[in-house]
Design a protein around this motif. Structure first.
Motif, mmCIF file in Angstrom:
data_model
loop_
_atom_site.group_PDB
_atom_site.id
_atom_site.type_symbol
_atom_site.label_atom_id
_atom_site.label_comp_id
_atom_site.label_asym_id
_atom_site.label_seq_id
_atom_site.Cartn_x
_atom_site.Cartn_y
_atom_site.Cartn_z
ATOM 1 N N TYR A 86 -1.150 17.404 11.998
ATOM 2 C CA TYR A 86 -1.712 18.407 12.906
ATOM 3 C C TYR A 86 -1.397 17.955 14.329
ATOM 4 N N LEU A 93 -8.125 21.261 14.559
ATOM 5 C CA LEU A 93 -7.153 21.084 13.475
ATOM 6 C C LEU A 93 -7.260 19.683 12.873
ATOM 7 N N LEU A 102 -0.485 21.530 9.464
ATOM 8 C CA LEU A 102 -1.425 22.514 9.986
ATOM 9 C C LEU A 102 -1.012 22.833 11.412
ATOM 10 N N CYS A 103 -0.846 24.126 11.722
ATOM 11 C CA CYS A 103 -0.403 24.485 13.064
ATOM 12 C C CYS A 103 -0.880 25.878 13.461
ATOM 13 N N GLU A 126 -7.569 28.397 15.055
ATOM 14 C CA GLU A 126 -8.016 27.319 14.177
ATOM 15 C C GLU A 126 -8.785 27.874 12.977
#
Length: 163
Positions: free
Chosen positions: A51, A58, A91-92, A119
């Protein structure tokens, strides 16, 4: 001799343990497109979930995913910020969608990416992945190649109590 080799190979296959996930989760996402070739990504124990280092939410989502998988499936992943190569789960942010809870979950040869409009969208994608994996454990998980696009149908979460 051939019979012994056959029995040994069957025994070896039986001792190899992996779990294949199913994307038939509730609530069912709006769009699930499985790879027509039936390919899968192998997620190994100890894989990295990455992340952006400057995003505390995140980071929290990555830690939450690690805890979920450990509790539910006895499967360990390691949250780590800003990994450029070798991360199994990314995760983005950056998904262009008017709904802040929208997400895009993709599984391909380079791993898993959960991209959200915010998010909260990443969190929703993370929950879909968690439900798909369920309680299937083992030294590795087979994640069929997929593209899942989803966003909540309603701007609120409701509860119905039937008494």
């Amino acid at each position: 001799m051939k019979r012994i080799l056959s029995l040994l190979s069957v025994a070896l296959v039986c001792t190899m343990s992996w779990a294949e996930v199913s994307y038939n989760v509730i609530p069912l996402p709006r769009s699930i497109q499985l790879s027509p070739k039936g390919e899968s990504y192998t997620l190994q124990q100890g894989a990295i979930v990455t992340y952006p280092a400057d995003n505390a939410q995140l980071a929290s989502n990555a830690q939450l995913l690690a805890e979920y998988l450990k509790l539910d499936a006895d499967f360990s992943i390691v949250p780590q910020a800003d990994v450029k190569k070798g991360a199994a789960i990314t995760l983005c942010l950056g998904l262009k969608n008017d709904n802040p809870d929208a997400y895009l979950l993709t599984v391909g040869k380079r791993g898993v990416t959960i991209q959200g409009a915010t998010e909260e969208g990443v969190f929703r994608g993370l929950i879909t992945l968690r439900k798909a994996i369920g309680t299937e454990g083992g030294p590795q998980l087979l994640l069929p190649y997929v593209t899942i696009q989803d966003k909540p149908r309603f701007p609120y979460r409701g509860v119905h109590f039937d008494t």
